[in-house]
Design an enzyme around this catalytic site. Structure first.
Site, PDB file in Angstrom:
ATOM      1  N   HIS A 194      42.270  19.996  59.993  1.00  0.00           N
ATOM      2  CA  HIS A 194      40.976  20.510  60.040  1.00  0.00           C
ATOM      3  C   HIS A 194      41.023  21.962  60.678  1.00  0.00           C
ATOM      4  O   HIS A 194      41.719  22.259  61.771  1.00  0.00           O
ATOM      5  CB  HIS A 194      40.153  19.682  60.872  1.00  0.00           C
ATOM      6  CG  HIS A 194      39.858  18.483  60.113  1.00  0.00           C
ATOM      7  ND1 HIS A 194      38.985  18.422  58.935  1.00  0.00           N
ATOM      8  CD2 HIS A 194      40.078  17.031  60.341  1.00  0.00           C
ATOM      9  CE1 HIS A 194      39.041  16.847  58.463  1.00  0.00           C
ATOM     10  NE2 HIS A 194      39.618  16.198  59.458  1.00  0.00           N
ATOM     11  N   LYS A 220      67.873  23.805  78.953  1.00  0.00           N
ATOM     12  CA  LYS A 220      69.535  23.783  79.074  1.00  0.00           C
ATOM     13  C   LYS A 220      70.211  24.140  77.605  1.00  0.00           C
ATOM     14  O   LYS A 220      69.627  23.611  76.512  1.00  0.00           O
ATOM     15  CB  LYS A 220      70.077  22.316  79.515  1.00  0.00           C
ATOM     16  CG  LYS A 220      71.532  22.393  79.842  1.00  0.00           C
ATOM     17  CD  LYS A 220      71.919  20.964  80.312  1.00  0.00           C
ATOM     18  CE  LYS A 220      73.376  20.735  80.561  1.00  0.00           C
ATOM     19  NZ  LYS A 220      73.658  19.408  81.156  1.00  0.00           N
TER      20      LYS A 220
END
Length: 244
Positions: A122, A188
């Site tokens: 929506h 990482k």
């Protein structure tokens, strides 16, 4: 229980029923589904809508308290699509909902309670007309999505990358990267030059022998459950001891 007391004969019956349910009930709901799907508790796997495709050796684990839901939605302007590659794993509680397109590459692993959606469903200002705020989602090959992560619309997650548990991903993730947090940020880098085993490794022999993986599972079942007695299993259901 401290261990599984189910006798081998009961397990064989359950596996046969699962296989029948998969073949007769679930497979026809896919627009295409590759060979040797393995659906655990398939009665708790729900598909809704059209344009749902999956490759070979798809593993989905259903659960009474955490059903798996894969759905596509239609409107006058667009049609949802879900495409899942080969050798993928989908865990209990996963929800995949598409208004335009969700593509999941080969060897992807999706942990429990993950939510993947390609739409906000929506608009902020017009909340009466759904689907207008949608954008495709793409998980490239060998992506691992951690427990309870949320993948938002318009996101591409790069090859070999990992999304940490509980993360909310609203921006693209590069290849060979671990991300985490809300919103998810890079934690990482993964060394792409290191040898990496993917889920396809489990099925390598199955490329030449369709029954290889299934036979291995049967042998494992026999090893784990062969000594379990039906009488003791029934006893644990009624009056388990502290050793059960």
């Amino acid at each position: 229980m401290r261990k599984e007391h189910k006798p081998l004969i009961i397990l064989k019956i359950q596996r046969s029923l699962n296989s029948w349910y998969t073949k007769r009930i679930l497979r026809p709901q896919f627009d295409s589904l590759g060979k040797h799907p393995f659906f655990l508790k398939p009665q708790f796997i729900t598909l809704a809508g059209k344009n749902i495709h999956a490759g070979n050796h798809l593993h989905i684990i259903g659960d009474k308290n955490k059903p798996v839901n894969i759905s596509t939605w239609s409107s006058k302007q667009q049609q949802g699509n879900v495409s899942i590659g080969s050798h993928c794993l989908i865990s209990p509680g996963v929800n995949i909902a598409s208004a335009v397109d969700i593509t999941i590459g080969d060897n992807c692993m999706i942990a429990a309670d993950v939510n993947i959606s390609d739409s906000d469903w929506h608009g902020i200002y017009n909340r009466t007309r759904p689907f207008r705020c949608s954008a495709p989602v793409h998980l490239k090959s060998n992506v691992w999505i951690g427990l309870k992560a949320i993948i938002g619309k318009g996101v591409t997650i790069g090859e070999n990358s990992v999304v940490a548990a509980g993360s909310v991903v609203i921006q693209d993730v590069p290849d060979n990267t671990i991300v985490g947090g809300n919103p998810a940020k890079i934690i990482k880098r993964i060394n792409p030059n290191k040898r990496m085993l993917t889920r396809e490794f489990l099925f390598q022999h199955s490329q030449q022998d369709d029954n290889h993986y299934i036979d291995n599972q049967k042998q494992l079942d026999a090893y784990l459950f062969n000594d379990n007695s039906t009488w003791h299993w029934l006893k644990t259901k009624i009056a388990p001891s502290d050793k059960d």
